[in-house]
Design a protein around this motif. Structure first.
Motif, PDB file in Angstrom:
ATOM      1  N   GLY A  56     -23.206 -54.443 -35.477  1.00  0.00           N
ATOM      2  CA  GLY A  56     -23.992 -55.668 -35.616  1.00  0.00           C
ATOM      3  C   GLY A  56     -23.245 -56.870 -36.157  1.00  0.00           C
ATOM      4  O   GLY A  56     -23.833 -57.919 -36.365  1.00  0.00           O
ATOM      5  N   GLN A  57     -21.959 -56.742 -36.403  1.00  0.00           N
ATOM      6  CA  GLN A  57     -21.183 -57.893 -36.879  1.00  0.00           C
ATOM      7  C   GLN A  57     -20.890 -58.823 -35.708  1.00  0.00           C
ATOM      8  O   GLN A  57     -20.715 -58.381 -34.580  1.00  0.00           O
ATOM      9  CB  GLN A  57     -19.874 -57.438 -37.510  1.00  0.00           C
ATOM     10  CG  GLN A  57     -20.047 -56.679 -38.800  1.00  0.00           C
ATOM     11  CD  GLN A  57     -18.704 -56.203 -39.321  1.00  0.00           C
ATOM     12  OE1 GLN A  57     -17.957 -55.565 -38.598  1.00  0.00           O
ATOM     13  NE2 GLN A  57     -18.424 -56.521 -40.575  1.00  0.00           N
ATOM     14  N   ARG A  58     -20.839 -60.107 -35.984  1.00  0.00           N
ATOM     15  CA  ARG A  58     -20.529 -61.117 -34.976  1.00  0.00           C
ATOM     16  C   ARG A  58     -19.547 -62.113 -35.558  1.00  0.00           C
ATOM     17  O   ARG A  58     -19.545 -62.369 -36.764  1.00  0.00           O
ATOM     18  CB  ARG A  58     -21.787 -61.885 -34.539  1.00  0.00           C
ATOM     19  CG  ARG A  58     -22.836 -61.031 -33.857  1.00  0.00           C
ATOM     20  CD  ARG A  58     -22.389 -60.677 -32.437  1.00  0.00           C
ATOM     21  NE  ARG A  58     -23.360 -59.877 -31.747  1.00  0.00           N
ATOM     22  CZ  ARG A  58     -23.287 -58.555 -31.609  1.00  0.00           C
ATOM     23  NH1 ARG A  58     -22.320 -57.888 -32.160  1.00  0.00           N
ATOM     24  NH2 ARG A  58     -24.185 -57.893 -30.939  1.00  0.00           N
ATOM     25  N   VAL A  59     -18.752 -62.718 -34.707  1.00  0.00           N
ATOM     26  CA  VAL A  59     -17.867 -63.792 -35.141  1.00  0.00           C
ATOM     27  C   VAL A  59     -18.712 -65.061 -35.154  1.00  0.00           C
ATOM     28  O   VAL A  59     -19.215 -65.477 -34.112  1.00  0.00           O
ATOM     29  CB  VAL A  59     -16.658 -63.961 -34.191  1.00  0.00           C
ATOM     30  CG1 VAL A  59     -15.815 -65.152 -34.596  1.00  0.00           C
ATOM     31  CG2 VAL A  59     -15.833 -62.688 -34.144  1.00  0.00           C
ATOM     32  N   PRO A  60     -18.899 -65.652 -36.324  1.00  0.00           N
ATOM     33  CA  PRO A  60     -19.743 -66.852 -36.391  1.00  0.00           C
ATOM     34  C   PRO A  60     -19.021 -68.065 -35.815  1.00  0.00           C
ATOM     35  O   PRO A  60     -17.796 -68.134 -35.807  1.00  0.00           O
ATOM     36  CB  PRO A  60     -19.985 -67.027 -37.896  1.00  0.00           C
ATOM     37  CG  PRO A  60     -18.804 -66.380 -38.535  1.00  0.00           C
ATOM     38  CD  PRO A  60     -18.376 -65.261 -37.616  1.00  0.00           C
ATOM     39  N   ASP A  96     -10.398 -52.275 -30.138  1.00  0.00           N
ATOM     40  CA  ASP A  96     -11.198 -51.143 -30.603  1.00  0.00           C
ATOM     41  C   ASP A  96     -11.905 -51.487 -31.915  1.00  0.00           C
ATOM     42  O   ASP A  96     -13.086 -51.176 -32.105  1.00  0.00           O
ATOM     43  CB  ASP A  96     -10.332 -49.895 -30.795  1.00  0.00           C
ATOM     44  CG  ASP A  96      -9.771 -49.349 -29.489  1.00  0.00           C
ATOM     45  OD1 ASP A  96     -10.250 -49.754 -28.401  1.00  0.00           O
ATOM     46  OD2 ASP A  96      -8.835 -48.518 -29.568  1.00  0.00           O
ATOM     47  N   ASP A  97     -11.180 -52.146 -32.823  1.00  0.00           N
ATOM     48  CA  ASP A  97     -11.752 -52.556 -34.104  1.00  0.00           C
ATOM     49  C   ASP A  97     -12.900 -53.541 -33.895  1.00  0.00           C
ATOM     50  O   ASP A  97     -13.950 -53.425 -34.520  1.00  0.00           O
ATOM     51  CB  ASP A  97     -10.661 -53.180 -34.981  1.00  0.00           C
ATOM     52  CG  ASP A  97     -11.185 -53.633 -36.323  1.00  0.00           C
ATOM     53  OD1 ASP A  97     -11.489 -52.751 -37.163  1.00  0.00           O
ATOM     54  OD2 ASP A  97     -11.299 -54.852 -36.540  1.00  0.00           O
ATOM     55  N   VAL A 101       4.507 -52.571 -28.017  1.00  0.00           N
ATOM     56  CA  VAL A 101       3.943 -52.693 -29.363  1.00  0.00           C
ATOM     57  C   VAL A 101       2.835 -53.748 -29.379  1.00  0.00           C
ATOM     58  O   VAL A 101       1.766 -53.517 -29.954  1.00  0.00           O
ATOM     59  CB  VAL A 101       5.049 -53.022 -30.394  1.00  0.00           C
ATOM     60  CG1 VAL A 101       4.449 -53.412 -31.735  1.00  0.00           C
ATOM     61  CG2 VAL A 101       5.993 -51.836 -30.557  1.00  0.00           C
ATOM     62  N   LEU A 102       3.071 -54.891 -28.760  1.00  0.00           N
ATOM     63  CA  LEU A 102       2.044 -55.936 -28.745  1.00  0.00           C
ATOM     64  C   LEU A 102       0.796 -55.476 -27.997  1.00  0.00           C
ATOM     65  O   LEU A 102      -0.332 -55.737 -28.441  1.00  0.00           O
ATOM     66  CB  LEU A 102       2.607 -57.226 -28.142  1.00  0.00           C
ATOM     67  CG  LEU A 102       3.635 -57.951 -29.007  1.00  0.00           C
ATOM     68  CD1 LEU A 102       4.284 -59.090 -28.228  1.00  0.00           C
ATOM     69  CD2 LEU A 102       3.011 -58.462 -30.299  1.00  0.00           C
ATOM     70  N   LEU A 103       0.971 -54.789 -26.881  1.00  0.00           N
ATOM     71  CA  LEU A 103      -0.197 -54.268 -26.148  1.00  0.00           C
ATOM     72  C   LEU A 103      -0.951 -53.230 -26.983  1.00  0.00           C
ATOM     73  O   LEU A 103      -2.185 -53.197 -26.975  1.00  0.00           O
ATOM     74  CB  LEU A 103       0.224 -53.682 -24.802  1.00  0.00           C
ATOM     75  CG  LEU A 103       0.590 -54.713 -23.741  1.00  0.00           C
ATOM     76  CD1 LEU A 103       1.225 -54.041 -22.526  1.00  0.00           C
ATOM     77  CD2 LEU A 103      -0.632 -55.531 -23.334  1.00  0.00           C
ATOM     78  N   ALA A 104      -0.231 -52.395 -27.700  1.00  0.00           N
ATOM     79  CA  ALA A 104      -0.881 -51.418 -28.577  1.00  0.00           C
ATOM     80  C   ALA A 104      -1.653 -52.132 -29.682  1.00  0.00           C
ATOM     81  O   ALA A 104      -2.776 -51.729 -30.036  1.00  0.00           O
ATOM     82  CB  ALA A 104       0.145 -50.463 -29.173  1.00  0.00           C
ATOM     83  N   MET A 105      -1.073 -53.195 -30.232  1.00  0.00           N
ATOM     84  CA  MET A 105      -1.777 -53.961 -31.261  1.00  0.00           C
ATOM     85  C   MET A 105      -3.060 -54.565 -30.699  1.00  0.00           C
ATOM     86  O   MET A 105      -4.114 -54.509 -31.344  1.00  0.00           O
ATOM     87  CB  MET A 105      -0.865 -55.073 -31.808  1.00  0.00           C
ATOM     88  CG  MET A 105       0.279 -54.564 -32.662  1.00  0.00           C
ATOM     89  SD  MET A 105       1.497 -55.849 -33.068  1.00  0.00           S
ATOM     90  CE  MET A 105       0.484 -56.969 -34.043  1.00  0.00           C
ATOM     91  N   ILE A 106      -2.979 -55.126 -29.503  1.00  0.00           N
ATOM     92  CA  ILE A 106      -4.169 -55.713 -28.876  1.00  0.00           C
ATOM     93  C   ILE A 106      -5.227 -54.639 -28.646  1.00  0.00           C
ATOM     94  O   ILE A 106      -6.417 -54.856 -28.906  1.00  0.00           O
ATOM     95  CB  ILE A 106      -3.790 -56.438 -27.564  1.00  0.00           C
ATOM     96  CG1 ILE A 106      -2.924 -57.665 -27.879  1.00  0.00           C
ATOM     97  CG2 ILE A 106      -5.047 -56.843 -26.786  1.00  0.00           C
ATOM     98  CD1 ILE A 106      -2.252 -58.282 -26.658  1.00  0.00           C
ATOM     99  N   GLN A 107      -4.794 -53.459 -28.182  1.00  0.00           N
ATOM    100  CA  GLN A 107      -5.736 -52.352 -27.977  1.00  0.00           C
ATOM    101  C   GLN A 107      -6.407 -51.952 -29.288  1.00  0.00           C
ATOM    102  O   GLN A 107      -7.630 -51.788 -29.355  1.00  0.00           O
ATOM    103  CB  GLN A 107      -5.020 -51.141 -27.373  1.00  0.00           C
ATOM    104  CG  GLN A 107      -5.919 -49.930 -27.177  1.00  0.00           C
ATOM    105  CD  GLN A 107      -6.989 -50.172 -26.143  1.00  0.00           C
ATOM    106  OE1 GLN A 107      -6.660 -50.491 -25.006  1.00  0.00           O
ATOM    107  NE2 GLN A 107      -8.247 -50.033 -26.509  1.00  0.00           N
ATOM    108  N   ASN A 108      -5.625 -51.804 -30.350  1.00  0.00           N
ATOM    109  CA  ASN A 108      -6.175 -51.415 -31.652  1.00  0.00           C
ATOM    110  C   ASN A 108      -7.164 -52.463 -32.153  1.00  0.00           C
ATOM    111  O   ASN A 108      -8.228 -52.119 -32.694  1.00  0.00           O
ATOM    112  CB  ASN A 108      -5.053 -51.230 -32.675  1.00  0.00           C
ATOM    113  CG  ASN A 108      -4.161 -50.056 -32.348  1.00  0.00           C
ATOM    114  OD1 ASN A 108      -4.537 -49.153 -31.609  1.00  0.00           O
ATOM    115  ND2 ASN A 108      -2.952 -50.084 -32.874  1.00  0.00           N
ATOM    116  N   LEU A 109      -6.831 -53.730 -31.969  1.00  0.00           N
ATOM    117  CA  LEU A 109      -7.725 -54.799 -32.417  1.00  0.00           C
ATOM    118  C   LEU A 109      -8.988 -54.880 -31.553  1.00  0.00           C
ATOM    119  O   LEU A 109     -10.080 -55.158 -32.062  1.00  0.00           O
ATOM    120  CB  LEU A 109      -6.985 -56.138 -32.438  1.00  0.00           C
ATOM    121  CG  LEU A 109      -5.870 -56.208 -33.492  1.00  0.00           C
ATOM    122  CD1 LEU A 109      -4.983 -57.421 -33.240  1.00  0.00           C
ATOM    123  CD2 LEU A 109      -6.446 -56.225 -34.896  1.00  0.00           C
TER     124      LEU A 109
END
Length: 190
Positions: free
Chosen positions: A171-175, A162-163, A152-160
């Protein structure tokens, strides 16, 4: 809250546990995962302190034990930290004798980070501490539940991941924290 006496403030993980059980038992999964990670981190910090190693240095050592000779930028990306934070840690770890920085042959611009003998030796001392923390955290949970949790945790990391890739593609960046601090009224200060 019940009439029980609260734990001493230095028992942060116990305070977090009581918060989850009594105040917010159905709160978001992200918060639960974060607090579990905080508990794991604190348990490891307690053990690392006996060897004079900070958790921040542990994070970098783990990466370098897997791949020595990477750049500061690569180390920052793998650790999920900004380069100035990584640079400060590298300088301190170099002072402590855990690593050294060298230019690759024919390239005076690029610096690669290598573990020293002392940095490599720490692996045999510190990894068993992390393994102990994992054993403590898992306790008597059945192996099947641990495997399900891992999936489940690996699936969550994969989904995040992908997001994040989708956001970056748009074009979004983490400031940086610094750039966020300069913002006024929703706009970056000029």
């Amino acid at each position: 809250m019940t009439g029980r006496r609260p734990p001493p403030p230095d028992q942060t993980t116990r305070v977090i546990l009581e918060h989850w059980r009594e105040a917010v038992p159905d709160d978001r999964l992200a918060h639960l995962v974060r607090d579990a990670a905080r508990g794991l981190t604190r348990a490891l910090q307690l053990r690392l302190a006996d060897h004079g190693v900070s958790f921040g240095h542990w994070s970098f050592l783990r990466i370098l034990w897997e791949q020595d000779g990477i750049t500061q930028r690569d180390l920052s990306v793998r650790a999920g930290l900004m380069e100035p934070t990584t640079h400060s840690a590298i300088l301190r770890m170099e002072e402590l004798g855990y690593l050294t920085r060298r230019h690759p042959e024919g390239n005076r611009r690029k610096l690669q980070i290598y573990l020293t003998g002392e940095g490599r030796r720490l692996k045999d001392v510190l990894v068993p501490l992390a393994e102990e923390v994992n054993r403590v955290a898992i306790g008597a949970q059945p192996a099947a539940e641990i495997e399900t949790t891992r999936r489940v945790l690996l699936a969550m990391i994969q989904n995040l991941a992908d997001d994040e890739a989708e956001a970056l593609g748009q074009g979004q960046r983490v400031p940086s924290t610094r750039s966020l601090g300069r913002r006024r009224g929703g706009e970056a200060a000029r």
